[in-house]
Design a protein around this motif. Structure first.
Motif, mmCIF file in Angstrom:
data_model
loop_
_atom_site.group_PDB
_atom_site.id
_atom_site.type_symbol
_atom_site.label_atom_id
_atom_site.label_comp_id
_atom_site.label_asym_id
_atom_site.label_seq_id
_atom_site.Cartn_x
_atom_site.Cartn_y
_atom_site.Cartn_z
ATOM 1 N N ALA A 36 0.835 -1.209 0.000
ATOM 2 C CA ALA A 36 0.000 0.000 0.000
ATOM 3 C C ALA A 36 0.865 1.252 0.000
ATOM 4 O O ALA A 36 0.565 2.221 -0.710
ATOM 5 N N GLN A 37 1.943 1.241 0.778
ATOM 6 C CA GLN A 37 2.849 2.392 0.779
ATOM 7 C C GLN A 37 3.469 2.572 -0.602
ATOM 8 O O GLN A 37 3.495 3.692 -1.135
ATOM 9 N N SER A 86 1.055 4.058 -3.052
ATOM 10 C CA SER A 86 0.829 5.497 -2.857
ATOM 11 C C SER A 86 2.017 6.311 -3.356
ATOM 12 O O SER A 86 1.837 7.383 -3.947
ATOM 13 N N TRP A 87 3.232 5.810 -3.150
ATOM 14 C CA TRP A 87 4.412 6.526 -3.646
ATOM 15 C C TRP A 87 4.396 6.593 -5.173
ATOM 16 O O TRP A 87 4.715 7.629 -5.759
ATOM 17 N N THR A 104 1.792 6.419 -7.127
ATOM 18 C CA THR A 104 0.725 7.335 -7.525
ATOM 19 C C THR A 104 1.211 8.780 -7.436
ATOM 20 O O THR A 104 0.979 9.580 -8.345
ATOM 21 N N GLU A 105 1.900 9.106 -6.329
ATOM 22 C CA GLU A 105 2.477 10.457 -6.158
ATOM 23 C C GLU A 105 3.365 10.828 -7.341
ATOM 24 O O GLU A 105 3.409 11.985 -7.749
#
Length: 161
Positions: A108-109, A112-113, A115-116
């Motif tokens: 999940a981390q 998200s990275w 996606t950023e």
């Protein structure tokens, strides 16, 4: 999460292996296979830049263990890794009968990275190990090392990885 101080050197080595992968032009992932008595048995880093997207270190360590360890030895072993296993690697881990997984950064981390950074989604859905291999004990993330892994992924994707 139950990560002991005695396990931190294995996790730091995973970050070092991820750095080696990055420096070789590959995605920054690294893993270490440790026997039940604490002996490092094997280690590897990502090798997907070769064009074979299955060359993840966790998958390679599962194959190594299947070829060289008894079922009891595999069950007592731990795989330490810079990033939580993808579904392919989680399945290989479970099919081979390896023991615990300890990861620095979660799927999940990582998602998200990425996606950023505007990185397109991978062709395989990101799932926690527990959804793919519910019988495997999993611990992570490890907050004291997560930022180092995040920085490696930022460096890789900013460089056009």
């Amino acid at each position: 999460m139950v990560v002991k101080d005695t396990e931190l050197p294995y996790l730091r080595r995973c970050v070092e292996l991820a750095t080696e992968a990055l420096e070789a032009g590959d995605e920054p992932f690294g893993s270490v296979l440790v026997a039940g008595d604490g002996t490092v048995l094997a280690e590897d880093h990502n090798r997907v830049a070769s064009g074979d997207r299955t060359r993840h270190p966790e998958f390679e360590l599962a194959r190594w263990a299947a070829a060289r360890m008894t079922p009891d030895e595999r069950a007592a072993a731990t795989v330490y890794t810079s990033g939580e296993h993808c579904p392919m690697c989680a399945a290989a881990h479970a099919w081979v009968g390896l023991g615990r997984i300890v990861y620095v950064a979660s799927s999940a981390q990582l998602a998200s990275w990425l996606t950023e950074l505007g990185v397109p989604a991978p062709p395989v859905r990101t799932l926690p190990v527990s959804e793919v291999a519910p019988g495997v004990t999993v611990d992570g993330p490890v907050p004291g090392l997560t930022e180092a892994v995040r920085q490696l992924h930022h460096r890789f994707h900013r460089a056009g990885g």
